[in-house]
Design a protein around this motif. Structure first.
Motif, PDB file in Angstrom:
ATOM      1  N   ALA A   1      20.955   9.577  51.583  1.00 43.53           N
ATOM      2  CA  ALA A   1      19.853  10.125  51.485  1.00 43.53           C
ATOM      3  C   ALA A   1      18.662   9.412  51.210  1.00 43.53           C
ATOM      4  N   GLY A   2      17.485   9.554  52.390  1.00 46.40           N
ATOM      5  CA  GLY A   2      16.467   8.682  52.177  1.00 46.40           C
ATOM      6  C   GLY A   2      16.435   7.433  53.303  1.00 46.40           C
ATOM      7  N   VAL A   3      17.504   7.145  53.979  1.00 49.05           N
ATOM      8  CA  VAL A   3      17.568   5.996  54.867  1.00 49.05           C
ATOM      9  C   VAL A   3      16.676   6.362  56.105  1.00 49.05           C
ATOM     10  N   LYS A   4      16.101   5.258  56.562  1.00 49.63           N
ATOM     11  CA  LYS A   4      15.494   5.191  57.927  1.00 49.63           C
ATOM     12  C   LYS A   4      16.264   4.234  58.829  1.00 49.63           C
ATOM     13  N   LEU A   5      16.430   4.916  60.022  1.00 49.75           N
ATOM     14  CA  LEU A   5      16.633   4.096  61.066  1.00 49.75           C
ATOM     15  C   LEU A   5      15.721   3.540  62.162  1.00 49.75           C
ATOM     16  N   SER A   6      15.271   2.435  62.479  1.00 47.69           N
ATOM     17  CA  SER A   6      14.088   2.436  63.231  1.00 47.69           C
ATOM     18  C   SER A   6      14.682   2.441  64.804  1.00 47.69           C
ATOM     19  N   THR A   7      13.520   2.495  65.510  1.00 49.96           N
ATOM     20  CA  THR A   7      13.593   2.580  66.998  1.00 49.96           C
ATOM     21  C   THR A   7      14.676   1.909  67.477  1.00 49.96           C
ATOM     22  N   GLY A   8      15.511   2.586  68.268  1.00 46.50           N
ATOM     23  CA  GLY A   8      16.723   1.657  69.007  1.00 46.50           C
ATOM     24  C   GLY A   8      17.669   1.195  68.143  1.00 46.50           C
ATOM     25  N   ALA A   9      17.738   1.531  66.868  1.00 49.33           N
ATOM     26  CA  ALA A   9      18.692   0.884  65.906  1.00 49.33           C
ATOM     27  C   ALA A   9      20.097   1.344  66.093  1.00 49.33           C
ATOM     28  N   THR A  10      21.307   0.613  65.912  1.00 46.87           N
ATOM     29  CA  THR A  10      22.617   1.038  65.952  1.00 46.87           C
ATOM     30  C   THR A  10      23.350   0.739  64.906  1.00 46.87           C
TER      31      THR A  10
END
Length: 393
Positions: free
Chosen positions: A373-382
């Motif tokens: 909960a609350g995690v962000k994955l940036s543009t293009g992340a894997t």
């Protein structure tokens, strides 16, 4: 009367969702956020829209064109990022007479904006529980007396909602000195206006400043469902549709799908078989929600793909995200405190007991990924197969 719609900011607090397009062009129900502000202005009777653009302007110009809902549209490029007064000053050569100013990243109700236009010169105000993070407005004898930016001890519960009707003369007052923050602010123009004429406060029935990802989710919660029920797409007889659900023409809802509204399924989207979607959820254009996938109270932007056996709850997925089979999103802390999200390096409470994740455009997750909960994955992340992600990347 012209309406100046401020849409030039980079929206850094909304990252990663605004990494490649202006925040005002993020989707809320069936149109971009900025279109909701423009619709309120058009409904109030303005005869020209002027969009102040800066960051990735072509996304706005392509959407709004030269005419929007029968109203001529002009564009003014903000030359600097020195504040809201500079933004409006960029449009000064379009202004002729009294003018309306709205933030292109805020939600307003149409009736209140119409009242604001009728009452001009005027300021939209909204009552909040904690005014310390806003410009606080004091009122006296039916007029605005003063406005103070983010006071430690607010003198009032009424805050500046960022929507104004200025007199024609205000276009000459836009070159105000810089504030303590090094910016030229519309609140300083408002202070000059208050000195020279009465400014009428208009209390808004609805206002939401959409600055961070969970506020984009809230904007969709407020707007999805207002169009009622309409099933124009290809909906299987074996699907179950409950409540205020719009399935747009060109969308497909396969066998065994359950949709509990409010929800909107946009053109080109595909659901099922045996998917479970519950409100308030927006499935964007050409997005895919596949077999045995559950999506709850979430926003999937155009082209997002959640194909197999996954759970997405209270989350925002950007464009062309690809979710590996079996991914699970956590949306609740064990201590049931509000979920916190990192915003510009600071841990910020969402104020929401349930909030999932924010996934930037074109991110890809491996099969059986777990996102905290609350995690962000940036543009293009894997992510790797089977990975549990507890911090941003």
């Amino acid at each position: 009367m012209q309406a100046v719609v401020l849409a030039a900011g980079r929206g850094t607090r909304m990252r990663p969702l605004s990494a490649e397009r202006p925040k005002p062009m993020l989707p809320v129900d069936d149109r971009p956020l900025a279109a909701h502000a423009a619709d309120a202005a058009v409904s109030a009777g303005v005869d020209e829209l002027v969009f102040v653009v800066g960051y990735e302007p072509e996304t706005l110009t392509e959407y709004f064109g030269e005419t929007y809902r029968g109203v001529p549209v002009e564009y003014a490029e903000q030359a600097s990022t020195d504040g809201t007064a500079d933004a409006v000053a960029s449009a000064a050569h379009h202004i002729d007479g009294q003018f309306l100013v709205l933030n292109g990243d805020s939600i307003y109700d149409d009736d209140s904006v119409a009242d604001l236009v009728e009452a001009g010169p005027s300021l939209g105000v909204y009552e909040v529980d904690d005014a310390s993070n806003y410009g606080v407005v004091t009122l006296a004898d039916g007029a605005v007396e003063s406005i103070v930016e983010k006071p430690d001890d607010p003198p009032s519960s009424h805050v500046n909602a960022g929507v104004y009707v200025f007199p024609a003369a205000a276009s000459d007052w836009l070159s105000v000195p810089e504030s303590e923050r090094g910016e030229r602010e519309l609140t300083d123009v408002l202070a000059t206006t208050i000195e020279r004429t009465d400014v009428t406060p208009v209390e808004l029935d609805e206002w939401l400043d959409v600055g961070r990802p969970w506020e984009l989710l809230e904007a969709n919660e407020r707007r999805i469902g207002r169009s009622g029920r309409r099933l124009d797409g290809d909906v299987s007889d074996d699907a179950r549709i409950e409540g205020d659900v719009v399935v747009e023409a060109g969308a497909t809802v396969a066998d065994g799908v359950v949709i509990e509204g409010p929800a909107r399924i946009r053109s080109g989207a595909t659901l099922g078989p045996n998917a479970y979607v519950r409100g308030s959820t927006l499935i964007g254009r050409d997005a895919t929600v596949g077999h045995a996938v559950e999506v709850k109270n979430s926003l999937l932007m155009a082209g997002a793909s959640v194909e197999h056996l996954s759970y997405i709850g209270d989350s925002v997925l950007g464009r062309d995200v690809n979710v590996g089979a079996g991914m699970t999103v956590a949306n609740l802390r064990h201590d049931e405190e509000p979920v916190r999200v990192d915003v510009k390096g600071e841990s910020v409470s969402t104020g929401r007991r349930k909030f999932g994740v924010v996934v930037g455009d074109r991110a890809k997750t491996g099969i059986d990924t777990n996102l905290n909960a609350g995690v962000k994955l940036s543009t293009g992340a894997t992510t790797a197969p089977g990975e549990t992600v507890v911090t941003d990347r």
